[in-house]
Design a protein around this motif. Structure first.
Motif, PDB file in Angstrom:
ATOM      1  N   ILE A  96     -13.001   6.014 -16.973  1.00  0.00           N
ATOM      2  CA  ILE A  96     -11.688   6.592 -17.278  1.00  0.00           C
ATOM      3  C   ILE A  96     -10.627   5.579 -16.855  1.00  0.00           C
ATOM      4  N   HIS A  97      -9.711   5.306 -17.774  1.00  0.00           N
ATOM      5  CA  HIS A  97      -8.671   4.289 -17.567  1.00  0.00           C
ATOM      6  C   HIS A  97      -7.315   4.990 -17.479  1.00  0.00           C
ATOM      7  N   ILE A  98      -6.756   5.030 -16.283  1.00  0.00           N
ATOM      8  CA  ILE A  98      -5.492   5.738 -16.019  1.00  0.00           C
ATOM      9  C   ILE A  98      -4.374   4.711 -15.859  1.00  0.00           C
ATOM     10  N   PHE A  99      -3.216   5.011 -16.450  1.00  0.00           N
ATOM     11  CA  PHE A  99      -2.097   4.082 -16.298  1.00  0.00           C
ATOM     12  C   PHE A  99      -0.803   4.822 -15.995  1.00  0.00           C
ATOM     13  N   ILE A 100       0.097   4.103 -15.329  1.00  0.00           N
ATOM     14  CA  ILE A 100       1.472   4.571 -15.143  1.00  0.00           C
ATOM     15  C   ILE A 100       2.353   3.337 -14.971  1.00  0.00           C
ATOM     16  N   ALA A 101       3.588   3.417 -15.425  1.00  0.00           N
ATOM     17  CA  ALA A 101       4.499   2.274 -15.361  1.00  0.00           C
ATOM     18  C   ALA A 101       4.954   2.022 -13.925  1.00  0.00           C
ATOM     19  N   THR A 102       5.106   0.729 -13.596  1.00  0.00           N
ATOM     20  CA  THR A 102       5.496   0.364 -12.223  1.00  0.00           C
ATOM     21  C   THR A 102       6.707  -0.558 -12.155  1.00  0.00           C
ATOM     22  N   SER A 103       7.230  -0.993 -13.292  1.00  0.00           N
ATOM     23  CA  SER A 103       8.406  -1.868 -13.256  1.00  0.00           C
ATOM     24  C   SER A 103       9.665  -1.025 -13.066  1.00  0.00           C
ATOM     25  N   PRO A 104      10.698  -1.593 -12.433  1.00  0.00           N
ATOM     26  CA  PRO A 104      11.939  -0.834 -12.209  1.00  0.00           C
ATOM     27  C   PRO A 104      12.524  -0.256 -13.495  1.00  0.00           C
ATOM     28  N   ILE A 105      12.537  -1.048 -14.579  1.00  0.00           N
ATOM     29  CA  ILE A 105      13.151  -0.574 -15.818  1.00  0.00           C
ATOM     30  C   ILE A 105      12.358   0.587 -16.421  1.00  0.00           C
ATOM     31  N   HIS A 106      11.030   0.547 -16.326  1.00  0.00           N
ATOM     32  CA  HIS A 106      10.201   1.638 -16.858  1.00  0.00           C
ATOM     33  C   HIS A 106      10.310   2.888 -15.991  1.00  0.00           C
ATOM     34  N   MET A 107      10.294   2.695 -14.680  1.00  0.00           N
ATOM     35  CA  MET A 107      10.361   3.862 -13.786  1.00  0.00           C
ATOM     36  C   MET A 107      11.692   4.586 -13.936  1.00  0.00           C
ATOM     37  N   LYS A 112      11.748   8.173 -15.380  1.00  0.00           N
ATOM     38  CA  LYS A 112      12.805   8.854 -14.614  1.00  0.00           C
ATOM     39  C   LYS A 112      12.245   9.369 -13.283  1.00  0.00           C
ATOM     40  N   LEU A 113      11.489   8.488 -12.614  1.00  0.00           N
ATOM     41  CA  LEU A 113      10.881   8.817 -11.330  1.00  0.00           C
ATOM     42  C   LEU A 113      11.227   7.746 -10.300  1.00  0.00           C
ATOM     43  N   LYS A 114      11.297   8.162  -9.042  1.00  0.00           N
ATOM     44  CA  LYS A 114      11.476   7.230  -7.937  1.00  0.00           C
ATOM     45  C   LYS A 114      10.130   6.565  -7.630  1.00  0.00           C
ATOM     46  N   PRO A 115      10.135   5.369  -7.031  1.00  0.00           N
ATOM     47  CA  PRO A 115       8.875   4.680  -6.727  1.00  0.00           C
ATOM     48  C   PRO A 115       7.871   5.524  -5.951  1.00  0.00           C
ATOM     49  N   ASP A 116       8.340   6.269  -4.936  1.00  0.00           N
ATOM     50  CA  ASP A 116       7.400   7.086  -4.164  1.00  0.00           C
ATOM     51  C   ASP A 116       6.800   8.202  -5.002  1.00  0.00           C
ATOM     52  N   ILE A 148       6.529  -7.289  -6.501  1.00  0.00           N
ATOM     53  CA  ILE A 148       5.220  -7.584  -5.935  1.00  0.00           C
ATOM     54  C   ILE A 148       4.915  -6.696  -4.728  1.00  0.00           C
ATOM     55  N   GLY A 149       5.937  -6.387  -3.953  1.00  0.00           N
ATOM     56  CA  GLY A 149       5.744  -5.496  -2.806  1.00  0.00           C
ATOM     57  C   GLY A 149       5.315  -4.113  -3.246  1.00  0.00           C
ATOM     58  N   PHE A 150       5.950  -3.604  -4.310  1.00  0.00           N
ATOM     59  CA  PHE A 150       5.584  -2.284  -4.825  1.00  0.00           C
ATOM     60  C   PHE A 150       4.188  -2.316  -5.441  1.00  0.00           C
ATOM     61  N   LEU A 151       3.844  -3.420  -6.129  1.00  0.00           N
ATOM     62  CA  LEU A 151       2.497  -3.549  -6.691  1.00  0.00           C
ATOM     63  C   LEU A 151       1.440  -3.448  -5.594  1.00  0.00           C
ATOM     64  N   LYS A 152       1.698  -4.099  -4.465  1.00  0.00           N
ATOM     65  CA  LYS A 152       0.749  -4.044  -3.347  1.00  0.00           C
ATOM     66  C   LYS A 152       0.636  -2.622  -2.808  1.00  0.00           C
ATOM     67  N   LYS A 182       0.242 -16.778  -9.821  1.00  0.00           N
ATOM     68  CA  LYS A 182       0.763 -16.443  -8.493  1.00  0.00           C
ATOM     69  C   LYS A 182       0.576 -14.956  -8.176  1.00  0.00           C
ATOM     70  N   ILE A 183       0.882 -14.084  -9.159  1.00  0.00           N
ATOM     71  CA  ILE A 183       0.720 -12.636  -8.949  1.00  0.00           C
ATOM     72  C   ILE A 183      -0.741 -12.289  -8.676  1.00  0.00           C
ATOM     73  N   ILE A 184      -1.644 -12.820  -9.494  1.00  0.00           N
ATOM     74  CA  ILE A 184      -3.063 -12.506  -9.333  1.00  0.00           C
ATOM     75  C   ILE A 184      -3.582 -13.028  -7.992  1.00  0.00           C
ATOM     76  N   ALA A 185      -3.198 -14.240  -7.631  1.00  0.00           N
ATOM     77  CA  ALA A 185      -3.660 -14.812  -6.361  1.00  0.00           C
ATOM     78  C   ALA A 185      -3.194 -13.970  -5.183  1.00  0.00           C
ATOM     79  N   GLU A 186      -1.934 -13.517  -5.242  1.00  0.00           N
ATOM     80  CA  GLU A 186      -1.385 -12.720  -4.137  1.00  0.00           C
ATOM     81  C   GLU A 186      -2.066 -11.359  -4.036  1.00  0.00           C
ATOM     82  N   LEU A 187      -2.313 -10.735  -5.194  1.00  0.00           N
ATOM     83  CA  LEU A 187      -3.001  -9.433  -5.193  1.00  0.00           C
ATOM     84  C   LEU A 187      -4.460  -9.587  -4.781  1.00  0.00           C
TER      85      LEU A 187
END
Length: 517
Positions: A96-107, A112-116, A148-152, A182-187
């Motif tokens: 099962i592949h679940i997704f949700i948007a995480t970029s500021p513009i999408h959220m 229309k949701l806060k990061p938390d 990147i902080g929110f992705l982590k 850079k993103i992949i290495a950090e994650l």
């Protein structure tokens, strides 16, 4: 010890979102079987909650594909996840592949949701999915424009909730290769070995493949891709390119390899192109018609002396057989024909399909001096696509009058009964389509029409691909037809689209039976 890169193919989901690339259920099943033969690790068969058609396609693919994991996409919503689970119940291996948007513009603007709140919804969805199946993939939609902080933060939360694969999509094809690395290495450093890192790159800036390669170099061990690079807008990462980069430059990738049977690449490309009607551009890497063509005199001289002077890939490695002429003719028997198609890789053709293909082969032999492998491939691709044949073409006759009008007289069979009618049109194609509309009682609107030669020579088979809109505002249906005569191929293609339409929609019986007698 080798480290395998998982190939996650999304031709049947994201690839189908290419404008005009919609497929019916039988066509999806046929592609899924070829992807299994190709050696794809995970097949994303669709989005179960999006439509009854997608649900049924996933369900049926899950029943017939045994060696690849079958996956369904879903939003971080319980009803989507349950729908995916129900569609996947009979799969040998399911994800099962679940997704949700995480970029500021999408959220802010889409969710229309806060990061938390996004993290809370993601965790809840993964926990619910995990209660149904073990294999959960989580995607951070628009990850490459996310903080990147929110992705982590969200990655840690969903992995703790049970996600086994973390996918970081470049949803809008925005990022540059060094940024992706850079993103992949950090994650990778952040999550360690708790989950498999995956990349899903779009091609809006022409960087999908190279971004995927940078992802691999920096720790991604799954690549999401499609056959021929199909996908929304400018498309997705092309499976054939990533696989052949890893194979051709293996000295740079040490122990990294895939389980793809590269000799099936060309057949897979041709099948997807035939079904969707979307051909790779001639200069497309690996599978384009010019990929192994050499026009320059200097190049030709070098190739004759040693192919490696100008070819870094052996054509046979992707399934292109250089000796293309079929040494069979109208006196050839069924056994010889069967041996030939087996040598071409058609190993799962049943007796009914074999008989139908052989009958069509014999008809072609009466009209054509040379029959090529590509002719046989085209016949088999059509013969093994099981769309219910409500209507079939019996006869086409075209004439023109002195005023420039064309008249097409057609005979079409339905339920063993032959019906005939004729219509005037502004050209031969227009008159043919109007005749079919009159006989069937179902009017279609032609949205696209293409003709190509299947093989070489003046007597080449004509392949016609049409896209027809039978209901305003609904996706156009693709139809295919092959014949020595282009107008016969046109009629067959239009009838193919009509049959596909009828197989996809429950029409009222009296409408289907509105036949002029």
């Amino acid at each position: 010890m080798s480290d395998f890169i998982k190939i996650f193919d999304t031709t049947l989901r994201d690839g189908e979102q290419s404008p005009g690339a919609s497929m019916n259920i039988e066509e999806k099943i046929k592609i899924a079987k070829q992807l299994e033969k190709l050696g794809v690790d995970i097949i994303e068969a669709g989005f179960a909650a999006s439509s009854p058609g997608d649900f049924e396609a996933i369900q049926r693919i899950a029943q017939v594909v045994k060696s690849s994991t079958i996956c369904s996409l879903c939003r971080a919503v319980e009803k989507d996840i349950l729908s995916a689970y129900n569609a996947l119940k009979n799969a040998n291996s399911k994800r099962i592949h679940i997704f949700i948007a995480t970029s500021p513009i999408h959220m802010e603007y889409k969710l229309k949701l806060k990061p938390d709140e996004v993290i809370k919804r993601a965790v809840s969805a993964v926990e619910y999915g995990k209660s149904l199946v073990d294999d959960i993939q989580f995607s951070c939609e628009d990850a490459c424009r996310s903080d990147i902080g929110f992705l982590k933060e969200i990655s840690k939360a969903v992995i703790n909730a049970g996600a086994t694969t973390l996918n970081l999509p470049d949803t809008v094809g925005y990022i540059l290769p060094n940024e992706m690395g850079k993103i992949i290495a950090e994650l990778r450093e952040f999550i360690g070995t708790q989950a498999t890192l995956s990349v899903h790159c779009h091609n809006d800036l022409g960087l999908a493949v190279i971004n995927s390669i940078y992802g691999i170099e920096n720790g991604a061990r799954q690549v999401e891709c499609t056959i021929n690079g199909l996908g929304e807008r400018a498309g997705n990462t092309a499976l054939e390119e990533v696989v052949m980069i890893l194979k051709t430059r293996k000295e740079l990738f040490k122990n990294l390899q895939t389980k793809i049977k590269t000799q099936e690449i060309y057949a897979s490309s041709k099948l997807v192109a035939d079904i969707t009607g979307i051909r790779p551009q001639p200069n497309k890497a690996i599978v384009g018609q010019n990929a192994f063509a050499h026009e320059s005199g200097i190049h030709q001289d070098g190739i004759l002396k040693n192919r490696q002077t100008y070819e870094i890939i052996n054509p046979e490695d992707i399934g292109i057989i250089q000796t293309n002429t079929l040494v069979l003719g109208k006196h050839s028997g069924r056994a010889g024909f069967k041996d030939k198609i087996l040598s071409m890789g058609f190993n799962n053709v049943n007796e009914k399909e074999l008989n139908g293909a052989f009958e069509r082969f014999k008809i072609i032999c009466d009209s054509k001096k040379e029959v090529f492998d590509e002719d046989i491939r085209a016949i088999l691709n059509e013969e093994t696509t099981h769309i219910p044949q409500v209507f079939s073409l019996e006869l086409t006759q075209i004439s023109a009058n002195s005023s420039g009008k064309y008249c097409a007289a057609l005979s079409i069979k339905k339920d063993g009964v032959e019906y005939s009618d004729c219509a005037l049109g502004n050209g031969s194609v227009d008159s043919i389509l109007k005749s079919i509309d009159r006989i069937s009682g179902i009017n279609g609107k032609l949205k696209d029409y293409r003709v190509e030669a299947v093989s070489g020579g003046k007597d080449a088979l004509a392949k016609v691909v049409v896209k027809v809109e039978f209901e305003e505002g609904k996706p156009a249906i693709i139809g295919h037809g092959i014949d020595i005569d282009t107008m016969n191929a046109t009629a067959k293609a239009y009838i193919s689209a009509l049959n596909s339409y009828l197989s996809m929609k429950d029409l009222m019986i009296d409408k289907i039976n509105t036949i002029k007698i």
